[in-house]
Design an enzyme around this catalytic site. Sequence first.
Site, PDB file in Angstrom:
ATOM      1  N   CYS A   1       0.936  -1.324  -0.096  1.00 15.37           N
ATOM      2  CA  CYS A   1       0.320   0.135  -0.085  1.00 15.37           C
ATOM      3  C   CYS A   1       1.214   0.624  -0.080  1.00 15.37           C
ATOM      4  O   CYS A   1       1.916   1.506   0.770  1.00 15.37           O
ATOM      5  CB  CYS A   1      -1.077   0.136   1.285  1.00 15.37           C
ATOM      6  SG  CYS A   1      -2.280  -1.343   1.044  1.00 15.37           S
TER       7      CYS A   1
ATOM      8  N   ARG B   1       3.256  -0.319  -4.608  1.00 15.54           N
ATOM      9  CA  ARG B   1       3.389  -0.739  -3.304  1.00 15.54           C
ATOM     10  C   ARG B   1       2.374  -1.283  -3.203  1.00 15.54           C
ATOM     11  O   ARG B   1       2.374  -2.183  -2.748  1.00 15.54           O
ATOM     12  CB  ARG B   1       3.752   0.378  -2.275  1.00 15.54           C
ATOM     13  CG  ARG B   1       4.972   0.629  -2.322  1.00 15.54           C
ATOM     14  CD  ARG B   1       4.513   2.581  -1.247  1.00 15.54           C
ATOM     15  NE  ARG B   1       4.434   1.564  -0.349  1.00 15.54           N
ATOM     16  CZ  ARG B   1       5.729   1.097   0.643  1.00 15.54           C
ATOM     17  NH1 ARG B   1       6.836   1.848   0.672  1.00 15.54           N
ATOM     18  NH2 ARG B   1       5.422   1.333   2.497  1.00 15.54           N
TER      19      ARG B   1
ATOM     20  N   TRP C   1      -2.896  -2.708  -1.866  1.00  8.52           N
ATOM     21  CA  TRP C   1      -2.433  -4.303  -2.084  1.00  8.52           C
ATOM     22  C   TRP C   1      -3.167  -4.799  -1.006  1.00  8.52           C
ATOM     23  O   TRP C   1      -2.993  -4.764   0.421  1.00  8.52           O
ATOM     24  CB  TRP C   1      -1.624  -4.010  -2.155  1.00  8.52           C
ATOM     25  CG  TRP C   1      -0.661  -5.689  -2.369  1.00  8.52           C
ATOM     26  CD1 TRP C   1      -0.246  -6.305  -3.113  1.00  8.52           C
ATOM     27  CD2 TRP C   1      -0.330  -6.408  -1.249  1.00  8.52           C
ATOM     28  NE1 TRP C   1       0.601  -7.877  -2.722  1.00  8.52           N
ATOM     29  CE2 TRP C   1       0.238  -7.966  -1.691  1.00  8.52           C
ATOM     30  CE3 TRP C   1      -0.715  -6.694   0.429  1.00  8.52           C
ATOM     31  CZ2 TRP C   1       0.148  -9.410  -0.770  1.00  8.52           C
ATOM     32  CZ3 TRP C   1      -0.378  -8.134   1.012  1.00  8.52           C
ATOM     33  CH2 TRP C   1       0.142  -9.411   0.607  1.00  8.52           C
TER      34      TRP C   1
ATOM     35  N   ASN D   1      -1.278   2.429   5.737  1.00 10.31           N
ATOM     36  CA  ASN D   1      -1.049   0.910   5.206  1.00 10.31           C
ATOM     37  C   ASN D   1      -0.435   0.496   6.409  1.00 10.31           C
ATOM     38  O   ASN D   1       0.506   0.729   7.285  1.00 10.31           O
ATOM     39  CB  ASN D   1       0.364   1.835   4.743  1.00 10.31           C
ATOM     40  CG  ASN D   1       1.280   0.449   4.417  1.00 10.31           C
ATOM     41  OD1 ASN D   1       1.017  -0.442   3.957  1.00 10.31           O
ATOM     42  ND2 ASN D   1       2.555   1.375   3.752  1.00 10.31           N
ATOM     43  N   GLY D   2      -0.627  -1.101   6.523  1.00 10.81           N
ATOM     44  CA  GLY D   2      -0.489  -1.820   7.389  1.00 10.81           C
ATOM     45  C   GLY D   2      -1.496  -3.014   8.254  1.00 10.81           C
ATOM     46  O   GLY D   2      -2.265  -3.098   6.934  1.00 10.81           O
TER      47      GLY D   2
ATOM     48  N   GLU E   1      17.195 -17.490  -8.214  1.00  5.47           N
ATOM     49  CA  GLU E   1      17.124 -16.500  -8.349  1.00  5.47           C
ATOM     50  C   GLU E   1      15.790 -16.118  -9.874  1.00  5.47           C
ATOM     51  O   GLU E   1      15.890 -15.597 -10.349  1.00  5.47           O
ATOM     52  CB  GLU E   1      18.087 -15.328  -8.250  1.00  5.47           C
ATOM     53  CG  GLU E   1      17.788 -13.810  -8.396  1.00  5.47           C
ATOM     54  CD  GLU E   1      16.802 -12.775  -7.906  1.00  5.47           C
ATOM     55  OE1 GLU E   1      16.446 -13.746  -7.155  1.00  5.47           O
ATOM     56  OE2 GLU E   1      16.460 -12.411  -8.559  1.00  5.47           O
TER      57      GLU E   1
ATOM     58  N   LYS F   1      12.267 -15.192 -10.856  1.00  3.99           N
ATOM     59  CA  LYS F   1      12.397 -13.676 -11.624  1.00  3.99           C
ATOM     60  C   LYS F   1      11.355 -13.877 -12.536  1.00  3.99           C
ATOM     61  O   LYS F   1      10.305 -13.583 -12.856  1.00  3.99           O
ATOM     62  CB  LYS F   1      13.297 -13.350 -12.598  1.00  3.99           C
ATOM     63  CG  LYS F   1      14.594 -12.085 -11.896  1.00  3.99           C
ATOM     64  CD  LYS F   1      14.543 -10.956 -10.977  1.00  3.99           C
ATOM     65  CE  LYS F   1      13.553 -11.042  -9.993  1.00  3.99           C
ATOM     66  NZ  LYS F   1      14.267 -10.681  -8.508  1.00  3.99           N
TER      67      LYS F   1
ATOM     68  N   GLU G   1       7.641 -14.719 -11.185  1.00  3.48           N
ATOM     69  CA  GLU G   1       7.330 -13.281 -10.372  1.00  3.48           C
ATOM     70  C   GLU G   1       6.235 -12.883 -11.682  1.00  3.48           C
ATOM     71  O   GLU G   1       4.877 -12.228 -11.315  1.00  3.48           O
ATOM     72  CB  GLU G   1       8.242 -12.776  -9.672  1.00  3.48           C
ATOM     73  CG  GLU G   1       8.560 -12.894  -8.682  1.00  3.48           C
ATOM     74  CD  GLU G   1       9.855 -11.620  -8.242  1.00  3.48           C
ATOM     75  OE1 GLU G   1       9.712 -10.870  -7.315  1.00  3.48           O
ATOM     76  OE2 GLU G   1      10.736 -12.210  -9.091  1.00  3.48           O
TER      77      GLU G   1
ATOM     78  N   HIS H   1      17.472 -36.285  -8.255  1.00  4.42           N
ATOM     79  CA  HIS H   1      17.431 -36.760  -7.545  1.00  4.42           C
ATOM     80  C   HIS H   1      15.520 -36.228  -6.922  1.00  4.42           C
ATOM     81  O   HIS H   1      14.929 -36.419  -5.762  1.00  4.42           O
ATOM     82  CB  HIS H   1      18.039 -36.419  -5.744  1.00  4.42           C
ATOM     83  CG  HIS H   1      19.289 -36.795  -5.879  1.00  4.42           C
ATOM     84  ND1 HIS H   1      19.565 -37.962  -5.609  1.00  4.42           N
ATOM     85  CD2 HIS H   1      20.278 -36.022  -5.725  1.00  4.42           C
ATOM     86  CE1 HIS H   1      20.531 -37.527  -5.217  1.00  4.42           C
ATOM     87  NE2 HIS H   1      21.857 -36.824  -5.781  1.00  4.42           N
TER      88      HIS H   1
ATOM     89  N   LYS I   1       6.071  -4.603  -3.424  1.00  5.84           N
ATOM     90  CA  LYS I   1       7.608  -4.362  -3.648  1.00  5.84           C
ATOM     91  C   LYS I   1       7.781  -4.117  -2.486  1.00  5.84           C
ATOM     92  O   LYS I   1       9.249  -4.813  -1.667  1.00  5.84           O
ATOM     93  CB  LYS I   1       7.466  -2.855  -4.353  1.00  5.84           C
ATOM     94  CG  LYS I   1       8.874  -2.356  -4.628  1.00  5.84           C
ATOM     95  CD  LYS I   1       9.911  -2.869  -5.045  1.00  5.84           C
ATOM     96  CE  LYS I   1      11.136  -3.146  -5.462  1.00  5.84           C
ATOM     97  NZ  LYS I   1      11.910  -4.363  -6.533  1.00  5.84           N
TER      98      LYS I   1
END
Length: 614
Positions: free
Chosen positions: A2, A27, A75, A101-102, A487, A491, A494, A510, A609
């Site tokens: 947010c 955000r 968000w 926000n929170g 990574e 990427k 996402e 394995h 983010k």
Amino acid sequence: MCGIVGYLGKRNAYPVLIKGLKRLEYRGYDSAGVALLTDEHKLNVYKAKGKVADLEAYASDKDISGTVGIAHTRWATHGEPNTANAHPHMSSSGSLAMIHNGIIENYSVLKKQLIEKGVEFKSSTDTEVLIQLIDYIKTTSKVDLLTAVRSALRSVIGAYAIAILDKDNPDEIIAARKSSPLVVGIGEEEFFIGSDASPIIEYTNKVVYLDDEDIVVLNRNKEPQYVDFDNTKVDHDVTEVDLNLAQIEKGGYPHFMLKEIYEQPDCLKDCMRGRINVEANNVTLSAIIDNRKHLINPRRIIIVACGTSWHAGLIGKQLIEDFCQIPVEVEYASEFRYSNPVINNQDVVIAISQSGETADTLAAIELAKSKGAFIYGICNAIGSSIARATHTGSYIHVGPEIGVASTKAFTGQVTVLTMLALALGKERGTVDQQRYTTVISALENIPSLMLQLLEQGDMIRDISRVFTYAHNFLYLGRGYNYPVALEGALKLKEISYIHAEGYPAAEMKHGPIALIDEEMPVVVIATQNELHDKVLSNIQEIKARHARVIAIISKGDETVKKLADATIELPETEKCLEPLLASIPLQMLAYYVAIAKGKDVDQPRNLAKSVTVE
Ligand code: F6R
């Protein structure tokens, strides 16, 4: 998660707020809203599901006048992303509007109590509970807004950055924070608030970073007043932020992510500036010089981080063990915070975070601190909560990262970890002098090698287009390149929503090998090193199962070229620095696959983010 923005001054608030929301959209972007107080003391609230552009379209024929306002891009945490749950939320009396926000963790208890007292709710958010509570206290106890806010916040458990408009007090915004970031901008007869400085810097570079449990009263005719929950005055220094608009705009690139990928050579130069001196054959990190007694001989180092920063931590472990001979553990901050770690004042904890606001990392720091560990932060966002919570640290200095998928922050984190390992290794006498010299000059040369790699952008775009059919990808690497495989897979998933997994190449046998068929491309980081032959065997095993292989290879490796379906050549560097190069084509691969599939790479679904909630 947010973004919140506020304005109080002489300008029309709406354009300032909309522009600010666009800067904060990274955000969160499932709904957006704005509250404006007109000169006639009318409180107009407009909200829309979707992005800030949807809000603009909705408000295009509405009254958007007023020189004071607050706005929010969401968000979702409580309540699905729809207009009713979008912020700002109003109290039932219609006099207060709030953005948040929170998370208010005890919202259901508070909501039940308010419902019993006759308060009616319009949304299923925790935020509405808080503003209703504030209004209830204000009206039933007949107190001013500040008193009501202080009282309400004392009964709230959770994390918040809030800002409130009061119809009856049109010259004022009250804002407060706990465990969610909030910045106040101080202009000429005008004030701003923001989740970070990005919506503010166009107007002023003077900011105040609020601390936990700070409340600020911004009044048109007065200096900002900072108090705590007990109404005790709090002093704050005004900080000058060193950010410019070009850094937070796209600069001609179609997406922030691509801009940030291409910025990496310059970012790494900034990251190393003043720290690496090839002529003097030296790496200097002031944090190490200033905290020698804590850092030079720890019992062990524990790295805590999340997501991409955790992947950087895995590379950091190898670097530190390699150069410093200190045992290193790498923990997910979210797991560490709820564990009962055996940790004491002989341990050093390195917390890695781009945003410096990740709630789990912050909680992991607090736990480690409570057990006496010395905390070293590696952050990007200057003045962020994590940067302030640590005992010392090194900024990565790569500039604001706006694209939700982290790119330049990853290579910046790895660069700082490399410098840290080198500097600490030298202090401890555990790094061979010749190797120290070789790695320093190779590190300094990385930005120019990155430039060569970035020139292959068109070729990587062409390769990517071939692989958009895939529903699954496997990424393999060994040693320093194993975290790069993790990574690369992160990427891709996402931003393209293709399922991808990273594995140490030898682990393929394995389990994951069962998945391999002609439908499943495999990306193999197969550079020349002592394990090259073994990775070569893995490629043969993959080819035997008819999968296509994209190989990241050392320049001129004809053997792998003959086997793989596509190859991307890396310029020669030290093995321990290969992650800095190998991650670039993987970032580009993910970017171009996502673009070819028509995905929104800068704002992928469900992601934000800055993860300021658990
Ligand atoms: C992935 C990504 C996330 C972050 C994670 C931690 O591209 O960006 O996985 O790395 O949310 O964020 P910071 O580093 O801000 O603590």
